[in-house]
Scaffold this motif. Structure first.
Motif, PDB file in Angstrom:
ATOM      1  N   GLN A   1       2.630 -13.676   6.390  1.00 45.59           N
ATOM      2  CA  GLN A   1       2.717 -12.395   7.338  1.00 45.59           C
ATOM      3  C   GLN A   1       3.183 -11.216   6.422  1.00 45.59           C
ATOM      4  OE1 GLN A   1       5.992 -12.936  10.198  1.00 45.59           O
ATOM      5  NE2 GLN A   1       4.974 -14.438  11.192  1.00 45.59           N
ATOM      6  N   LEU A   2       3.748 -11.405   5.237  1.00 42.38           N
ATOM      7  CA  LEU A   2       4.182 -10.085   4.473  1.00 42.38           C
ATOM      8  C   LEU A   2       2.882  -9.656   3.537  1.00 42.38           C
ATOM      9  CD1 LEU A   2       6.095  -7.901   3.227  1.00 42.38           C
ATOM     10  CD2 LEU A   2       6.554 -10.069   1.410  1.00 42.38           C
TER      11      LEU A   2
ATOM     12  N   ALA B   1      -0.306 -10.465   4.809  1.00 47.17           N
ATOM     13  CA  ALA B   1      -1.243 -10.157   5.509  1.00 47.17           C
ATOM     14  C   ALA B   1      -0.807  -8.630   5.867  1.00 47.17           C
ATOM     15  CB  ALA B   1      -0.936 -10.938   6.815  1.00 47.17           C
ATOM     16  N   GLY B   2       0.112  -8.013   5.848  1.00 46.72           N
ATOM     17  CA  GLY B   2       0.548  -6.740   6.212  1.00 46.72           C
ATOM     18  C   GLY B   2       0.153  -5.934   5.103  1.00 46.72           C
ATOM     19  N   GLU B   3       0.309  -6.489   3.807  1.00 42.46           N
ATOM     20  CA  GLU B   3      -0.113  -5.640   2.810  1.00 42.46           C
ATOM     21  C   GLU B   3      -1.499  -5.445   2.689  1.00 42.46           C
ATOM     22  OE1 GLU B   3       1.409  -7.506  -0.665  1.00 42.46           O
ATOM     23  OE2 GLU B   3       3.364  -6.666  -0.362  1.00 42.46           O
ATOM     24  N   GLU B   4      -2.208  -6.603   3.133  1.00 47.39           N
ATOM     25  CA  GLU B   4      -3.669  -6.481   3.106  1.00 47.39           C
ATOM     26  C   GLU B   4      -4.192  -5.483   4.010  1.00 47.39           C
ATOM     27  OE1 GLU B   4      -5.086 -10.385   3.842  1.00 47.39           O
ATOM     28  OE2 GLU B   4      -4.752 -11.250   1.815  1.00 47.39           O
ATOM     29  N   GLU B   5      -3.610  -5.534   5.297  1.00 45.68           N
ATOM     30  CA  GLU B   5      -3.771  -4.352   6.294  1.00 45.68           C
ATOM     31  C   GLU B   5      -3.860  -3.032   5.733  1.00 45.68           C
ATOM     32  OE1 GLU B   5      -1.907  -5.279   9.788  1.00 45.68           O
ATOM     33  OE2 GLU B   5      -3.121  -7.199  10.284  1.00 45.68           O
TER      34      GLU B   5
ATOM     35  N   PHE C   1       1.232 -10.846  -9.244  1.00 41.34           N
ATOM     36  CA  PHE C   1       2.146 -11.890  -8.567  1.00 41.34           C
ATOM     37  C   PHE C   1       1.747 -11.751  -7.157  1.00 41.34           C
ATOM     38  CE2 PHE C   1       6.019 -12.424  -5.799  1.00 41.34           C
ATOM     39  CZ  PHE C   1       6.439 -13.490  -6.254  1.00 41.34           C
ATOM     40  N   ARG C   2       1.194 -10.960  -6.359  1.00 43.30           N
ATOM     41  CA  ARG C   2       0.929 -10.983  -4.914  1.00 43.30           C
ATOM     42  C   ARG C   2      -0.194 -11.790  -4.728  1.00 43.30           C
ATOM     43  NH1 ARG C   2       1.974  -5.405  -4.498  1.00 43.30           N
ATOM     44  NH2 ARG C   2      -0.285  -5.034  -4.659  1.00 43.30           N
ATOM     45  N   LEU C   3      -1.235 -11.582  -5.753  1.00 44.81           N
ATOM     46  CA  LEU C   3      -2.622 -12.482  -5.767  1.00 44.81           C
ATOM     47  C   LEU C   3      -2.217 -14.079  -6.042  1.00 44.81           C
ATOM     48  CD1 LEU C   3      -5.069 -10.248  -7.734  1.00 44.81           C
ATOM     49  CD2 LEU C   3      -5.197 -10.701  -5.467  1.00 44.81           C
ATOM     50  N   SER C   4      -1.222 -14.236  -7.142  1.00 43.65           N
ATOM     51  CA  SER C   4      -0.801 -15.762  -6.982  1.00 43.65           C
ATOM     52  C   SER C   4      -0.161 -16.235  -6.151  1.00 43.65           C
ATOM     53  CB  SER C   4      -0.123 -15.801  -8.380  1.00 43.65           C
ATOM     54  OG  SER C   4       0.496 -16.980  -8.719  1.00 43.65           O
TER      55      SER C   4
END
Length: 382
Positions: free
Chosen positions: A8-9, A11-15, A35-38
């Motif tokens: 969920q976290l 997904a929120g960042e992607e939005e 780190f987020r991509l990994s």
């Protein structure tokens, strides 16, 4: 829950990135973005798989391979609660099977063993209905559990039917598996017996005409036993019974073809043994007859004697060829010395020796019956 929260976290960042993407300057990749991509890749892999929790136990303090410290391992299992979890699960229902799998696996027991009275026949009918899928999975599982508890003396509390699975305690699961294993062994043995029985019956069906042909051949061509032949004054020779060498060779070819066709068919061992003995005897008699024929015009008494002895061993003394060779051997015994004496007298010019030889010829009766001289010997000319 942790994986869901991370998803969920992310997904929120992607939005938020999609909202600020237009007009925003391209920023360089930082450690946080990497780190987020990994983390996003890890969450995608975990979501696509069926993860399990694995508890690792250190075998020794040095973590060296091939070394197992039992006290250290036992302490880890005790302190981590693994043994207690196993004990609790064992006291509960360690075996948990979905309704459909339970019915498909254990309905065989009611179908196999419930066939002795009316009640058991009814259970067998229910088991077949369960296997065919005529009832819902849970209803089928409940009825099957009822039949298993009643028929195999399983305590009712050891098997419970849940909303999606059937729960079995260790004792009940062990007992059902033991009975199921025995049933499978019996079913396999019965299937093997049916298969081998059908195979043997098929081979017997193929062997029946061969047996009949062998028996007809033996009754037609095989002579009576030697004792019966002597008591009746007949001959026990197969060749003399057949009458000619050509008929004997034809009968030999027929018997060889039938024995080849028999192969490894389940024929009566007495019939096959008698047929093989008859074939061997016929081959020996044909070889003896061929030897008699080969010395029919010989002037070697030794060769003729060997052929006559072999013919006597196989019972061919009654044949005309054997009788003629016996007379020829006797004539050679008398005429060969006379021919040799005449040759010496005529060749050496010794009148006295010639007279002695002529006296011997006259004594043998050959002077009055010169036609009795063998054509292969020059006695008449000398």
């Amino acid at each position: 829950k942790l994986v869901q929260a991370l998803g969920q976290l992310l997904a929120g960042e992607e939005e938020s990135q999609e909202l600020h993407k237009a007009g925003a300057k391209k920023r360089p990749k930082t450690s946080t973005s990497k780190f987020r991509l990994s983390l996003r890749s890890l969450v995608a892999k975990i979501s696509a798989a069926d993860p399990h929790f694995i508890r690792c136990v250190k075998p020794n303090k040095a973590k060296a391979p091939g070394v197992f410290t039992s006290t250290m391992v036992m302490e880890q299992l005790l302190l981590s609660g693994v043994l207690e979890a196993v004990r609790i699960r064992h006291r509960g229902f360690p075996t948990r099977i979905p309704h459909r799998d339970f019915v498909c696996r254990y309905a065989f027991l009611l179908t196999k063993y419930c066939r002795q009275d009316a009640q058991k026949k009814e259970r067998a009918r229910v088991a077949r209905a369960l296997q065919s899928g005529a009832k819902s999975e849970r209803t089928a599982a409940e009825e099957l559990v009822e039949g298993l508890v009643e028929h195999f003396a399983v305590e009712p509390g050891q098997i419970r039917v849940g909303r999606a699975k059937v729960f079995l305690k260790a004792a009940a699961a062990s007992k059902l598996e033991e009975v199921l294993c025995r049933g499978h062994v019996r079913a396999a043995a019965k299937a093997a017996a049916l298969f081998h029985g059908k195979k043997v019956r098929r081979r017997l069906a193929l062997a029946k005409p061969v047996i009949e042909q062998l028996q007809v051949w033996l009754r037609t061509y095989c002579p009576q036993s030697e004792a019966e032949a002597r008591s009746s004054g007949g001959s026990c020779s197969m060749l003399e019974g057949l009458g000619s060498v050509e008929l004997a060779q034809q009968a030999q070819r027929q018997l060889e073809g039938m024995l080849i066709a028999a192969g490894d068919l389940p024929l009566g061992w007495q019939t096959v043994a008698r047929a093989k003995a008859a074939l061997q005897r016929l081959q020996v008699e044909l070889a003896a007859a061929a030897q008699l024929h080969s010395v029919a015009s010989s002037i070697d008494p030794l060769a003729i004697g060997k052929a006559l002895a072999r013919a006597k061993d196989v019972g061919l003394t009654g044949r005309k060829t054997a009788a003629g060779l016996a007379r020829r051997a006797e004539a050679l015994r008398v005429q060969l010395p006379l021919v040799e004496a005449l040759r010496k007298g005529v060749g050496g010019g010794d009148f006295d020796q010639c007279q002695v030889a002529l006296d011997a010829v006259a004594e043998a009766g050959l002077a009055r019956r010169p036609q009795e001289w063998l054509a292969e010997l020059p006695g008449a000319r000398l």
